[in-house]
Design a protein around this motif. Structure first.
Motif, PDB file in Angstrom:
ATOM      1  N   GLY A  66      55.361  32.082  78.088  1.00 33.99           N
ATOM      2  CA  GLY A  66      54.655  30.949  77.504  1.00 33.99           C
ATOM      3  C   GLY A  66      55.436  30.347  76.352  1.00 33.99           C
ATOM      4  N   VAL A  67      55.539  29.021  76.329  1.00 37.27           N
ATOM      5  CA  VAL A  67      56.206  28.310  75.237  1.00 37.27           C
ATOM      6  C   VAL A  67      55.282  27.214  74.727  1.00 37.27           C
ATOM      7  CG1 VAL A  67      58.532  28.784  76.077  1.00 37.27           C
ATOM      8  CG2 VAL A  67      57.353  26.714  76.835  1.00 37.27           C
ATOM      9  N   GLU A  68      55.510  26.781  73.487  1.00 40.52           N
ATOM     10  CA  GLU A  68      54.673  25.763  72.849  1.00 40.52           C
ATOM     11  C   GLU A  68      55.284  24.383  73.095  1.00 40.52           C
ATOM     12  OE1 GLU A  68      52.972  28.283  69.060  1.00 40.52           O
ATOM     13  OE2 GLU A  68      55.075  27.649  68.998  1.00 40.52           O
ATOM     14  N   MET A  69      54.985  23.817  74.254  1.00 39.70           N
ATOM     15  CA  MET A  69      55.649  22.580  74.655  1.00 39.70           C
ATOM     16  C   MET A  69      55.253  21.381  73.807  1.00 39.70           C
ATOM     17  SD  MET A  69      55.822  22.910  78.813  1.00 39.70           S
ATOM     18  CE  MET A  69      56.750  21.382  78.959  1.00 39.70           C
ATOM     19  N   GLU A  70      53.987  21.288  73.395  1.00 42.08           N
ATOM     20  CA  GLU A  70      53.542  20.175  72.549  1.00 42.08           C
ATOM     21  C   GLU A  70      53.607  20.623  71.093  1.00 42.08           C
ATOM     22  OE1 GLU A  70      53.171  17.195  73.211  1.00 42.08           O
ATOM     23  OE2 GLU A  70      51.819  16.263  71.786  1.00 42.08           O
ATOM     24  N   ASN A  71      54.818  20.651  70.574  1.00 43.05           N
ATOM     25  CA  ASN A  71      55.025  21.191  69.238  1.00 43.05           C
ATOM     26  C   ASN A  71      56.214  20.482  68.599  1.00 43.05           C
ATOM     27  OD1 ASN A  71      55.979  23.344  67.152  1.00 43.05           O
ATOM     28  ND2 ASN A  71      53.940  24.013  67.787  1.00 43.05           N
ATOM     29  N   TYR A  72      56.125  20.285  67.295  1.00 41.68           N
ATOM     30  CA  TYR A  72      57.188  19.583  66.579  1.00 41.68           C
ATOM     31  C   TYR A  72      58.533  20.299  66.685  1.00 41.68           C
ATOM     32  CZ  TYR A  72      53.001  17.832  64.120  1.00 41.68           C
ATOM     33  OH  TYR A  72      51.774  17.314  63.805  1.00 41.68           O
ATOM     34  N   TYR A  73      58.530  21.594  66.895  1.00 37.37           N
ATOM     35  CA  TYR A  73      59.712  22.422  66.675  1.00 37.37           C
ATOM     36  C   TYR A  73      60.353  22.909  67.974  1.00 37.37           C
ATOM     37  CZ  TYR A  73      56.903  22.462  62.473  1.00 37.37           C
ATOM     38  OH  TYR A  73      56.123  22.080  61.426  1.00 37.37           O
ATOM     39  N   ASP A  89      56.288  27.374  66.475  1.00 36.84           N
ATOM     40  CA  ASP A  89      55.555  26.795  65.345  1.00 36.84           C
ATOM     41  C   ASP A  89      55.698  27.719  64.138  1.00 36.84           C
ATOM     42  OD1 ASP A  89      53.541  26.036  63.491  1.00 36.84           O
ATOM     43  OD2 ASP A  89      52.362  25.129  65.105  1.00 36.84           O
ATOM     44  N   PRO A  90      56.274  27.237  63.024  1.00 34.53           N
ATOM     45  CA  PRO A  90      56.467  28.116  61.865  1.00 34.53           C
ATOM     46  C   PRO A  90      55.160  28.666  61.300  1.00 34.53           C
ATOM     47  CG  PRO A  90      57.003  25.846  61.307  1.00 34.53           C
ATOM     48  CD  PRO A  90      56.835  25.892  62.792  1.00 34.53           C
ATOM     49  N   SER A  91      54.059  27.922  61.454  1.00 38.19           N
ATOM     50  CA  SER A  91      52.768  28.432  60.998  1.00 38.19           C
ATOM     51  C   SER A  91      52.354  29.635  61.827  1.00 38.19           C
ATOM     52  CB  SER A  91      51.703  27.337  61.098  1.00 38.19           C
ATOM     53  OG  SER A  91      52.069  26.201  60.361  1.00 38.19           O
ATOM     54  N   ASN A  92      52.568  29.556  63.132  1.00 35.16           N
ATOM     55  CA  ASN A  92      52.231  30.684  63.996  1.00 35.16           C
ATOM     56  C   ASN A  92      53.170  31.862  63.773  1.00 35.16           C
ATOM     57  OD1 ASN A  92      50.141  29.207  65.123  1.00 35.16           O
ATOM     58  ND2 ASN A  92      51.376  28.454  66.827  1.00 35.16           N
ATOM     59  N   GLN A  93      54.444  31.557  63.525  1.00 32.12           N
ATOM     60  CA  GLN A  93      55.379  32.635  63.201  1.00 32.12           C
ATOM     61  C   GLN A  93      54.931  33.381  61.949  1.00 32.12           C
ATOM     62  OE1 GLN A  93      59.678  31.758  63.336  1.00 32.12           O
ATOM     63  NE2 GLN A  93      59.138  29.740  64.148  1.00 32.12           N
ATOM     64  N   ALA A  94      54.595  32.617  60.906  1.00 27.98           N
ATOM     65  CA  ALA A  94      54.173  33.230  59.650  1.00 27.98           C
ATOM     66  C   ALA A  94      52.878  34.010  59.830  1.00 27.98           C
ATOM     67  CB  ALA A  94      54.010  32.160  58.574  1.00 27.98           C
ATOM     68  N   TRP A  95      51.943  33.445  60.589  1.00 26.11           N
ATOM     69  CA  TRP A  95      50.641  34.087  60.788  1.00 26.11           C
ATOM     70  C   TRP A  95      50.801  35.438  61.477  1.00 26.11           C
ATOM     71  CZ3 TRP A  95      47.105  34.893  65.023  1.00 26.11           C
ATOM     72  CH2 TRP A  95      45.775  35.110  64.639  1.00 26.11           C
ATOM     73  N   LEU A  96      51.724  35.532  62.422  1.00 28.58           N
ATOM     74  CA  LEU A  96      51.897  36.767  63.182  1.00 28.58           C
ATOM     75  C   LEU A  96      52.836  37.766  62.514  1.00 28.58           C
ATOM     76  CD1 LEU A  96      52.159  35.217  66.740  1.00 28.58           C
ATOM     77  CD2 LEU A  96      50.330  36.731  65.947  1.00 28.58           C
ATOM     78  N   THR A  97      53.859  37.273  61.817  1.00 30.65           N
ATOM     79  CA  THR A  97      54.902  38.175  61.318  1.00 30.65           C
ATOM     80  C   THR A  97      55.093  38.146  59.813  1.00 30.65           C
ATOM     81  OG1 THR A  97      56.758  36.611  61.420  1.00 30.65           O
ATOM     82  CG2 THR A  97      56.152  37.754  63.475  1.00 30.65           C
ATOM     83  N   GLY A  98      54.616  37.099  59.137  1.00 33.18           N
ATOM     84  CA  GLY A  98      54.874  36.935  57.712  1.00 33.18           C
ATOM     85  C   GLY A  98      56.097  36.109  57.405  1.00 33.18           C
ATOM     86  N   TYR A  99      56.882  35.702  58.419  1.00 34.76           N
ATOM     87  CA  TYR A  99      58.123  34.978  58.128  1.00 34.76           C
ATOM     88  C   TYR A  99      57.846  33.699  57.351  1.00 34.76           C
ATOM     89  CZ  TYR A  99      62.465  32.494  58.346  1.00 34.76           C
ATOM     90  OH  TYR A  99      63.597  31.811  57.970  1.00 34.76           O
ATOM     91  N   ASP A 100      58.616  33.503  56.274  1.00 34.20           N
ATOM     92  CA  ASP A 100      58.401  32.345  55.409  1.00 34.20           C
ATOM     93  C   ASP A 100      59.744  31.857  54.889  1.00 34.20           C
ATOM     94  OD1 ASP A 100      57.291  30.398  53.795  1.00 34.20           O
ATOM     95  OD2 ASP A 100      56.783  31.789  52.175  1.00 34.20           O
ATOM     96  N   GLY A 101      60.220  30.749  55.449  1.00 32.55           N
ATOM     97  CA  GLY A 101      61.475  30.161  54.985  1.00 32.55           C
ATOM     98  C   GLY A 101      61.571  28.720  55.433  1.00 32.55           C
ATOM     99  N   TRP A 102      62.374  27.936  54.734  1.00 29.58           N
ATOM    100  CA  TRP A 102      62.576  26.537  55.106  1.00 29.58           C
ATOM    101  C   TRP A 102      63.753  26.474  56.083  1.00 29.58           C
ATOM    102  CZ3 TRP A 102      59.704  22.358  52.975  1.00 29.58           C
ATOM    103  CH2 TRP A 102      60.080  21.099  53.461  1.00 29.58           C
TER     104      TRP A 102
END
Length: 394
Positions: free
Chosen positions: A122-129, A36-49
């Motif tokens: 653990g993986v985010e199985m119910e996720n758009y990405y 999940d890009p929101s979770n990635q950003a929340w934990l690491t700051g990563y921000d890109g399209w």
């Protein structure tokens, strides 16, 4: 070099890592792969399209997280994450949209190299990405590991906002007020809908003094007339007409933090039933805000709204709100707590919601909503200060 222009302090990122590892321990998960890009950003700051290709964050119980993604996006990671460059891994471009190989093959090799080949992952199985194909390939490549569902494990750690996050949401709220006010002021008979949306998008991107506007996770939804009986239509090139209502479902966004805000405009003289429904909806919002107190439950907010609407003869089913904060397309919700009769989650100070009791009737739609903050004491605070009513314009 780590990014010097991080949106948050290192102490804030440390807090997030700590919360997530505590949740991992409770779930018996050794390592997380977070897509999940929101979770990635929340934990690491990563921000890109770049979320249209496979990417993610590997987080174990020790050391810094590792960002993993496409080679052409690795420099973007190095520019935006707080970790050192050694914690950015990239896969070659021949994996992208290939019919002969898959990026999860590369990810699996890194997980094995990092010592997680026989871990509980653990993986985010119910996720758009995270696709079905990705899961199939990853599990096949990690035959000695146990790959388990960790959907929303990180999302739930985001539910209570820090003081640093609330600052961003207040800035987003200022932008939300601007875009909704722009929509109301520019709505008039003959105005082409696409031109109005252009005004809205410009207002959102320009932002306000001290807060530039980021792109919202959902495009403007501005249906009119019978189109407004549907919840999620966007816009077209038709001119606005007298005798029709248009609801504006918009959001202010600052550095990925969202405060959605909806208001409705009627051009001409609205029908009596719609005016009465608007009054009932405002009364329901006020009852729900009063119930949105720390220690109460999510369902208490929904039930308070429902009682007021029932008094007016309006039967509204379904949820009437959801958690908000940091998000990427296609959704600005956090996909955790819902304001609905079945959700008994206890409200805590710092939780933030879009209190969203839209009405979609047979002949018109009406949206009057509020982004809210649960306070330590008293009823919820509304982030925005736009009058709650049906706006009528000639």
């Amino acid at each position: 070099m780590p990014n010097p222009d991080l949106p948050f302090s290192r102490a804030e990122y440390d807090r997030r890592i700590r919360l997530t590892r505590q949740a991992m321990a409770r779930a018996g998960v050794d390592v997380l792969f977070i897509t999940d890009p929101s979770n990635q950003a929340w934990l690491t700051g990563y921000d890109g399209w770049s979320f249209y290709v496979h990417q993610g964050v590997i987080m174990s119980m020790e050391g810094d997280p590792v960002w993993w993604g496409r080679t052409m996006d690795a420099n973007g990671a190095k520019r935006t994450v707080w970790m050192s460059d050694e914690h950015v891994l990239a896969y070659a471009d021949h994996y992208v949209q290939s019919t002969t190989c898959h990026p999860m093959e590369d990810l699996a090799s890194h997980l094995v190299r990092l010592g997680h080949g026989s871990s509980r992952i653990g993986v985010e199985m119910e996720n758009y990405y995270y696709s079905a194909k990705a899961h199939a390939v990853l599990t096949a490549m990690l035959g000695d590991a146990e790959v388990v569902d960790a959907t929303a494990l990180v999302n739930w750690q985001r539910a209570v906002k820090s003081s640093e996050e609330i600052v961003f949401m207040r800035r987003a709220a200022q932008i939300a007020e601007k875009v909704v006010t722009t929509a109301i002021e520019q709505a008039r008979p003959g105005k082409r809908k696409n031109e109005l949306v252009g005004d809205i998008l410009k207002a959102g991107a320009y932002g306000v003094d001290g807060a530039w506007g980021d792109y919202p996770a959902i495009v403007p939804m501005t249906p009119s007339g019978l189109d407004a009986t549907a919840a999620h239509l966007t816009w077209n090139g038709d001119p606005m007409k007298s005798g029709e209502a248009t609801f504006f479902e918009l959001a202010g966004c600052y550095r990925r933090y969202h405060t959605p805000l909806c208001r409705t405009v009627f051009l001409g003289k609205p029908p009596k039933a719609m005016m009465e429904a608007s009054v009932a909806l405002t009364e329901g919002l006020e009852a729900g805000l009063d119930a949105a107190r720390a220690g109460n439950r999510a369902c208490d907010v929904a039930n308070a709204l429902g009682r007021e609407l029932a008094r007016a003869g309006i039967d509204r089913s379904g949820r009437c709100g959801y958690g908000i904060g940091l998000s990427y397309p296609p959704d600005w919700g956090e996909r955790t707590i819902s304001l609905r009769p079945e959700d008994e989650t206890v409200l805590e100070p710092g939780m933030t919601f879009h209190f969203m009791p839209g009405l979609w009737m047979d002949e018109w739609g009406l949206e009057t909503t509020e982004p809210i903050l649960i306070r330590p004491e008293g009823p919820a605070e509304t982030f925005c200060q736009v009058e709650r009513r049906l706006f009528v314009r000639s």
